[in-house]
Design a protein around this motif. Sequence first.
Motif, PDB file in Angstrom:
ATOM      1  N   ASN A 107      14.150  28.213   2.916  1.00 18.36           N
ATOM      2  CA  ASN A 107      13.232  27.974   1.791  1.00 18.36           C
ATOM      3  C   ASN A 107      13.003  29.413   1.447  1.00 18.36           C
ATOM      4  OD1 ASN A 107      12.468  25.088   2.623  1.00 18.36           O
ATOM      5  ND2 ASN A 107      11.643  26.058   4.592  1.00 18.36           N
ATOM      6  N   TYR A 108      14.080  30.137   1.666  1.00 16.25           N
ATOM      7  CA  TYR A 108      13.804  31.457   1.051  1.00 16.25           C
ATOM      8  C   TYR A 108      13.355  31.623  -0.578  1.00 16.25           C
ATOM      9  CZ  TYR A 108      14.995  36.269  -0.538  1.00 16.25           C
ATOM     10  OH  TYR A 108      15.309  37.514  -1.150  1.00 16.25           O
ATOM     11  N   MET A 127       9.826  32.896  -2.342  1.00 10.72           N
ATOM     12  CA  MET A 127       9.861  34.181  -2.954  1.00 10.72           C
ATOM     13  C   MET A 127       9.183  33.848  -4.512  1.00 10.72           C
ATOM     14  SD  MET A 127      10.457  36.596  -1.093  1.00 10.72           S
ATOM     15  CE  MET A 127      11.113  36.858   0.371  1.00 10.72           C
ATOM     16  N   LYS A 128       9.069  32.528  -4.772  1.00  8.70           N
ATOM     17  CA  LYS A 128       8.588  32.225  -5.939  1.00  8.70           C
ATOM     18  C   LYS A 128       6.947  32.451  -6.196  1.00  8.70           C
ATOM     19  CE  LYS A 128      12.366  29.375  -7.806  1.00  8.70           C
ATOM     20  NZ  LYS A 128      12.482  27.716  -8.163  1.00  8.70           N
ATOM     21  N   PHE A 129       6.516  32.218  -4.994  1.00  4.91           N
ATOM     22  CA  PHE A 129       4.822  32.280  -4.758  1.00  4.91           C
ATOM     23  C   PHE A 129       4.440  33.642  -5.450  1.00  4.91           C
ATOM     24  CE2 PHE A 129       5.400  28.927  -1.612  1.00  4.91           C
ATOM     25  CZ  PHE A 129       4.489  28.007  -2.209  1.00  4.91           C
ATOM     26  N   ASP A 142      -0.231  26.176   0.896  1.00  3.01           N
ATOM     27  CA  ASP A 142       1.286  26.026   0.725  1.00  3.01           C
ATOM     28  C   ASP A 142       2.237  27.278   1.094  1.00  3.01           C
ATOM     29  OD1 ASP A 142       0.451  23.530   0.276  1.00  3.01           O
ATOM     30  OD2 ASP A 142       1.300  23.310  -1.980  1.00  3.01           O
ATOM     31  N   ARG A 143       1.701  28.597   0.500  1.00  2.00           N
ATOM     32  CA  ARG A 143       2.577  29.538   0.587  1.00  2.00           C
ATOM     33  C   ARG A 143       2.619  29.969   1.979  1.00  2.00           C
ATOM     34  NH1 ARG A 143       0.480  35.161  -1.680  1.00  2.00           N
ATOM     35  NH2 ARG A 143      -0.875  35.032   0.070  1.00  2.00           N
ATOM     36  N   THR A 144       1.237  30.057   2.710  1.00  6.79           N
ATOM     37  CA  THR A 144       1.141  30.569   3.987  1.00  6.79           C
ATOM     38  C   THR A 144       1.912  29.570   5.157  1.00  6.79           C
ATOM     39  OG1 THR A 144      -0.921  31.460   3.739  1.00  6.79           O
ATOM     40  CG2 THR A 144      -0.405  31.163   5.921  1.00  6.79           C
ATOM     41  N   ARG A 175       7.425  40.943   0.889  1.00  7.86           N
ATOM     42  CA  ARG A 175       6.757  39.758   0.903  1.00  7.86           C
ATOM     43  C   ARG A 175       6.521  39.038   2.234  1.00  7.86           C
ATOM     44  NH1 ARG A 175       8.148  37.307  -5.310  1.00  7.86           N
ATOM     45  NH2 ARG A 175       7.457  39.208  -6.377  1.00  7.86           N
ATOM     46  N   LEU A 176       7.574  39.126   3.195  1.00  7.95           N
ATOM     47  CA  LEU A 176       7.492  38.013   4.139  1.00  7.95           C
ATOM     48  C   LEU A 176       6.257  38.265   4.863  1.00  7.95           C
ATOM     49  CD1 LEU A 176      11.268  38.086   5.425  1.00  7.95           C
ATOM     50  CD2 LEU A 176       9.931  36.333   3.889  1.00  7.95           C
TER      51      LEU A 176
END
Length: 640
Positions: free
Chosen positions: A466-467, A471-473, A538-540, A582-583
């Motif tokens: 789901n990379y 990264m779109k967040f 959702d991002r987390t 970002r990760l």
Amino acid sequence: MRKMTSWKLKGSAALLSASLLAGSFILTGTPAEASSSTSTNAGQVSSIQKSSLTSPITVQEFSKLLNAVAKGNGLEFKGLDGTGTIKRKDAAAAIYEWIELPESTSEYTDLSEAESEIAGALLKAGIMNGYSSTVFAPNQPVTISDAHVLIDRIEAYLTPFDITEATIAEMQTAMEQGKVTSVTLVQLYLARIHRYDDQLHAILTVNDKAVEAARKLDEERRATGPRGPLHGIPIIVKDNYDTADMPTTAGCVCLKDSIPDNDSEQVARLKAAGAIIIAKANLDEFAFNITTSSSLGGQTLNPYNLGHYPGGSSGGTGAAIAANFAAAGLGTDTGGSIRIPSSLNSLVGIRPTIGLSSRDGIIPLALTQDVGGPMARTVADAAAVLEATAGYDAKDLVTTQSVGRVPDSYLSYLDKEGLQGARIGVVTQLLSGTKAEQNEVNDITLQAVKDMEKLGATAVHIEIPNYEAIMKFPSLSGWEFKFQLNDYLESLGEDAPYHSLEEIIASGEYLESHKSSMEARQARETLDDNEYRKIVLDRTKLTQESLLKVMAEHNLDALVYPASAEPAGKLGEGQNSGVNNRLSPFSGFPAITVPAGFTDGGLPVGVEFLGKAFDEGTLIKLAYSYEQGTLHRKSPALTP
């Protein structure tokens, strides 16, 4: 009064004192002096054969060794009288009188009062141990192996103390041995700030009470001993940490006179550990960007090349610690603001798990992502600062997650063999890029992976599920800043120079280039918004599940990738870090950046290890093993 003997030193007492101003040798307290190490001076005595290291050494052979050390250090040693083997008590007396060690005491029960004073002085100096804490064995003969160790330790003791690149452990040893004081350390660092910061623009405020604080800590050390690893150690903090004795400005002219009533929790913990906040560092104003420019401090420059950025937003701390303005520092990281400047300044930077360390008293950017953490020249120094600042704080309820998950000591993870048997996942998606600068960073990273394999690790090239979706967040600083800054300003009470972001914008007292960003944040009317909630949840969830899945499938201890996609950018051309940062903030998981080398142009590059929640100990172990196996860190030539 001590009886003087025939072992005399060349030159005045003042010259001797200068020559003894430090050196560092951590005494491990082994039962006897025997060791496999061999002094370079020992080779000058041909009569000593390495094949018989356990044999007793004679008085004359030992005298020759001491004479070689004396000549190598510009000192004079008359020699020892007598024949036969030399006993431990006689070797101790010879060394004690020759280099005139300061008086001390010991708890050895098998020594006379005079002998106990001598043995205590050698123990404190890090030169000679007992067989235990109470047994010295004065009549035991000194072996050739013992003699080699003693010579090495004498050499270390005689080595002049150099503040440049000195570690926290080395400073503690030098203070324990009486070669330097905390006052001396503060004065040496202040001199470096005065000498070099006109070039770097890294410092906003110098603590005019730092020397006074150091003097009190020196008195405490003499009376009751040190509080711990940070006692008397000078630290620089980013100027978004509240300090009750200096302004806290976020780099903005609008807060130039704002002095909070209380220290931030992490600063308070550093002070409780005996650290001295010697200065506060410039930052990208309100921590918005990664170039470190502010209306109050101007543009901070990279000490490795003044034509390049230092990274950000903790670039002032990064440049200052790289240039040896303090032992270590504190930065903050919302998106990459500890790790990017650490990478670009050949430093170690730790972004802790969200919930490990308190954010109380830190001017917020986005509390969903904000953390504060250490920046240092070595993994050991960063671990020492993390140890002092981590843990539960009732003023920041997210730290409830840390309860029961903080180890007794992060310093216990400093294992040179830490990569042996480790499994490292190399994130291939973060090694893409077509620019020459990116390719150079990727090459250095891949070499780092090879070095990790040589040090015992197994490297597995992986792709994060789901990379692209992760990264779109976006970062949440655009959503949260207005509301959380207003809460911070309210906490200042009547002394607050402004009471809202809206008032600051109206004042015009801020960096002009930040105007559009500040106005966009001011336009946010509420956090009670479906889009905002979706990002938070959702991002987390997606990031954590994706990282844990790939780590479980490959049985990985950590992931590794470049800390920044490119090295320090040229002034005026911007700074590109890619999405590498970002990760960690998107997941809340910890990450540590460690020096990996330099580009052909001499710009630092760092690699980043990312681990599971509250697994900072493992990251410290892996990073320390890599650091000690490669030793890429070097100080900037511009600030010798």
